[in-house]
Write a protein that holds these residues in place. Structure first.
Motif, mmCIF file in Angstrom:
data_model
loop_
_atom_site.group_PDB
_atom_site.id
_atom_site.type_symbol
_atom_site.label_atom_id
_atom_site.label_comp_id
_atom_site.label_asym_id
_atom_site.label_seq_id
_atom_site.Cartn_x
_atom_site.Cartn_y
_atom_site.Cartn_z
ATOM 1 N N ASN A 105 0.837 -1.190 0.000
ATOM 2 C CA ASN A 105 0.000 0.000 0.000
ATOM 3 C C ASN A 105 0.875 1.244 0.000
ATOM 4 O O ASN A 105 1.907 1.294 0.669
ATOM 5 N N ILE A 106 0.472 2.254 -0.736
ATOM 6 C CA ILE A 106 1.192 3.516 -0.781
ATOM 7 C C ILE A 106 0.584 4.451 0.262
ATOM 8 O O ILE A 106 -0.616 4.735 0.223
ATOM 9 N N ILE A 107 1.403 4.906 1.188
ATOM 10 C CA ILE A 107 0.950 5.761 2.275
ATOM 11 C C ILE A 107 1.639 7.113 2.167
ATOM 12 O O ILE A 107 2.862 7.194 2.063
ATOM 13 N N ASP A 108 0.840 8.160 2.175
ATOM 14 C CA ASP A 108 1.399 9.516 2.205
ATOM 15 C C ASP A 108 1.823 9.855 3.631
ATOM 16 O O ASP A 108 0.995 9.855 4.550
ATOM 17 N N ILE A 109 3.118 10.123 3.813
ATOM 18 C CA ILE A 109 3.621 10.511 5.128
ATOM 19 C C ILE A 109 3.492 12.022 5.255
ATOM 20 O O ILE A 109 4.045 12.757 4.433
ATOM 21 N N PRO A 110 2.756 12.514 6.248
ATOM 22 C CA PRO A 110 2.540 13.962 6.362
ATOM 23 C C PRO A 110 3.857 14.717 6.525
ATOM 24 O O PRO A 110 4.766 14.279 7.241
ATOM 25 N N ALA A 111 3.952 15.867 5.874
ATOM 26 C CA ALA A 111 5.135 16.705 6.024
ATOM 27 C C ALA A 111 5.189 17.338 7.407
ATOM 28 O O ALA A 111 6.271 17.544 7.973
ATOM 29 N N HIS A 112 4.025 17.640 7.954
ATOM 30 C CA HIS A 112 3.943 18.239 9.288
ATOM 31 C C HIS A 112 2.842 17.524 10.057
ATOM 32 O O HIS A 112 1.723 17.357 9.553
ATOM 33 N N LEU A 113 3.152 17.122 11.280
ATOM 34 C CA LEU A 113 2.197 16.392 12.099
ATOM 35 C C LEU A 113 1.552 17.312 13.126
ATOM 36 O O LEU A 113 2.219 18.164 13.724
ATOM 37 N N ALA A 114 0.267 17.120 13.342
ATOM 38 C CA ALA A 114 -0.412 17.819 14.425
ATOM 39 C C ALA A 114 0.150 17.336 15.756
ATOM 40 O O ALA A 114 0.576 16.184 15.886
ATOM 41 N N PRO A 115 0.182 18.197 16.775
ATOM 42 C CA PRO A 115 0.713 17.777 18.081
ATOM 43 C C PRO A 115 -0.209 16.761 18.751
ATOM 44 O O PRO A 115 -1.407 16.683 18.453
ATOM 45 N N LYS A 116 0.370 15.978 19.637
ATOM 46 C CA LYS A 116 -0.435 15.049 20.422
ATOM 47 C C LYS A 116 -1.405 15.817 21.313
ATOM 48 O O LYS A 116 -1.105 16.905 21.800
ATOM 49 N N SER A 117 -2.572 15.243 21.503
ATOM 50 C CA SER A 117 -3.581 15.867 22.345
ATOM 51 C C SER A 117 -3.034 16.060 23.765
ATOM 52 O O SER A 117 -2.358 15.173 24.298
ATOM 53 N N PRO A 118 -3.318 17.185 24.415
ATOM 54 C CA PRO A 118 -2.843 17.379 25.783
ATOM 55 C C PRO A 118 -3.536 16.464 26.792
ATOM 56 O O PRO A 118 -3.016 16.231 27.885
ATOM 57 N N HIS A 119 -4.693 15.949 26.437
ATOM 58 C CA HIS A 119 -5.388 15.006 27.308
ATOM 59 C C HIS A 119 -5.404 13.634 26.628
ATOM 60 O O HIS A 119 -5.280 13.534 25.403
ATOM 61 N N PRO A 120 -5.533 12.554 27.394
ATOM 62 C CA PRO A 120 -5.494 11.205 26.808
ATOM 63 C C PRO A 120 -6.577 11.020 25.746
ATOM 64 O O PRO A 120 -7.748 11.283 25.999
ATOM 65 N N ARG A 121 -6.150 10.564 24.565
ATOM 66 C CA ARG A 121 -7.064 10.370 23.442
ATOM 67 C C ARG A 121 -6.636 9.131 22.665
ATOM 68 O O ARG A 121 -5.461 8.991 22.317
ATOM 69 N N VAL A 122 -7.567 8.240 22.400
ATOM 70 C CA VAL A 122 -7.287 7.059 21.584
ATOM 71 C C VAL A 122 -8.321 6.995 20.471
ATOM 72 O O VAL A 122 -9.376 7.627 20.540
ATOM 73 N N MET A 123 -8.028 6.181 19.451
ATOM 74 C CA MET A 123 -8.826 6.256 18.235
ATOM 75 C C MET A 123 -9.099 4.869 17.653
ATOM 76 O O MET A 123 -8.264 3.961 17.746
ATOM 77 N N PHE A 124 -10.286 4.724 17.076
ATOM 78 C CA PHE A 124 -10.690 3.554 16.289
ATOM 79 C C PHE A 124 -10.942 4.048 14.871
ATOM 80 O O PHE A 124 -11.686 5.016 14.674
ATOM 81 N N LEU A 125 -10.345 3.403 13.888
ATOM 82 C CA LEU A 125 -10.481 3.839 12.498
ATOM 83 C C LEU A 125 -10.746 2.628 11.620
ATOM 84 O O LEU A 125 -9.837 1.878 11.265
ATOM 85 N N SER A 126 -12.024 2.425 11.280
ATOM 86 C CA SER A 126 -12.383 1.259 10.468
ATOM 87 C C SER A 126 -13.876 1.319 10.161
ATOM 88 O O SER A 126 -14.604 2.167 10.681
ATOM 89 N N ARG A 127 -14.332 0.412 9.279
ATOM 90 C CA ARG A 127 -15.773 0.235 9.111
ATOM 91 C C ARG A 127 -16.364 -0.254 10.425
ATOM 92 O O ARG A 127 -15.725 -0.998 11.166
ATOM 93 N N GLU A 148 -10.544 10.205 26.184
ATOM 94 C CA GLU A 148 -11.398 10.472 25.026
ATOM 95 C C GLU A 148 -11.215 9.356 23.993
ATOM 96 O O GLU A 148 -10.092 9.087 23.561
ATOM 97 N N PHE A 149 -12.314 8.729 23.616
ATOM 98 C CA PHE A 149 -12.298 7.654 22.623
ATOM 99 C C PHE A 149 -12.956 8.176 21.348
ATOM 100 O O PHE A 149 -14.150 8.496 21.347
ATOM 101 N N LEU A 150 -12.172 8.260 20.268
ATOM 102 C CA LEU A 150 -12.685 8.723 18.981
ATOM 103 C C LEU A 150 -13.057 7.514 18.128
ATOM 104 O O LEU A 150 -12.205 6.676 17.823
ATOM 105 N N LEU A 151 -14.312 7.427 17.728
ATOM 106 C CA LEU A 151 -14.816 6.325 16.907
ATOM 107 C C LEU A 151 -15.020 6.849 15.496
ATOM 108 O O LEU A 151 -15.960 7.606 15.228
ATOM 109 N N LEU A 152 -14.119 6.476 14.582
ATOM 110 C CA LEU A 152 -14.185 6.947 13.201
ATOM 111 C C LEU A 152 -14.591 5.796 12.291
ATOM 112 O O LEU A 152 -13.975 4.716 12.326
ATOM 113 N N GLY A 153 -15.591 6.031 11.473
ATOM 114 C CA GLY A 153 -16.055 5.020 10.537
ATOM 115 C C GLY A 153 -17.566 4.950 10.550
ATOM 116 O O GLY A 153 -18.234 5.521 11.418
ATOM 117 N N GLN A 154 -18.094 4.232 9.581
ATOM 118 C CA GLN A 154 -19.532 4.013 9.521
ATOM 119 C C GLN A 154 -19.790 2.599 9.032
ATOM 120 O O GLN A 154 -18.914 1.972 8.426
#
Length: 262
Positions: A105-127, A148-154
């Motif tokens: 898989n070809i993945i674009d590596i970001p040139a600049h990354l957003a900073p880590k959240s100051p508070h605990p944050r985890v993420m789910f990324l899928s269907r 903070e739990f981020l649920l990304l997908g539908q």
């Protein structure tokens, strides 16, 4: 012809151009052993029902195409998206292949990354389909009300045998489908990417998370990637609910140790 994966009805297209070179990109070959594991999948609220999307296809008909290729002077290549998947090609398609080139898989590596959240944050990324077992992410969130739990997908499935994000805890934010710069920024700001699937080949979300310097927490370890760049909690079949203590222990370790996450 470039075929993304293989399903039995694809062969009719292959035969329509019998001398045209063919590349089959085996993105997630389901060997019989992997199919048996997926068949153990159950929804927590309906354990007597087989969830949607958990039935494997019989893909051994591809061997007829491969065996006819020399007579037709046709070049056929089966490629995989990660080296560890080559071992699944023979049991999935019913034919020995001497060499499976890797088309990653070809993945674009970001040139600049957003900073880590100051508070605990985890993420789910899928269907949000049963195969991904998103209910484990939700139940894990109940154990960590300060995170903070981020649920990304539908969900791509609906009706009996599917799963929908209802009655979510207050610390779970369901954002639906998110893409592009917004998704990259959320990945980069997260302290960990959590994967709860019963089956994966080489998830693009793993690669995107690593490109954003975000460690992995998963009950799957394809190619040893999670063990190298995160925490692997071991294999858990069925609903996966028995995995929650292991997920909780490893997540707590990641949250408590910034150096470990880095």
């Amino acid at each position: 012809l470039f075929s993304i994966a293989y399903r039995p009805d694809y062969q009719f297209l292959y035969w329509a151009l019998p001398r045209t070179p063919l590349i089959v990109w085996a993105r997630a070959p389901w060997s019989p052993a992997e199919a048996a594991r997926v068949m153990s999948l159950r929804l927590p609220q309906a354990q007597e029902q087989q969830p949607q999307g958990s039935t494997a296809f019989d893909c051994t008909s591809l061997r007829r195409v491969l065996r006819a290729a020399p007579w037709l002077r046709r070049r056929v290549v089966i490629a995989v998206q990660a080296p560890h998947l080559a071992a699944n090609v023979a049991p999935t398609y019913g034919v020995q292949v001497p060499h499976c080139p890797c088309l990653p898989n070809i993945i674009d590596i970001p040139a600049h990354l957003a900073p880590k959240s100051p508070h605990p944050r985890v993420m789910f990324l899928s269907r949000l389909d049963p195969l991904k077992r998103p209910w484990l992410f939700v139940e894990l969130a109940r154990q960590f009300p300060a995170v903070e739990f981020l649920l990304l997908g539908q969900s791509s499935l609906h009706g009996p045998g599917s799963w929908q994000p209802i009655t979510l805890p207050a610390n779970v934010r369901w954002l639906g489908h998110v893409d592009g710069a917004e998704k990259t920024a959320l990945l980069a700001s997260s302290w960990a990417l959590i994967n709860t699937s019963i089956h994966e080949a080489m998830p693009v979300s793993y690669l995107e998370a690593l490109a954003c310097a975000t460690p992995l927490l998963s009950c799957l370890d394809p190619g040893g990637l999670v063990s190298r760049f995160g925490r692997y909690v071991g294999r858990w079949d069925g609903t996966g609910l028995e995995a929650l203590p292991a997920f909780g222990e490893q997540l707590q370790g990641l949250l408590d140790d910034p150096g470990l996450r880095t």
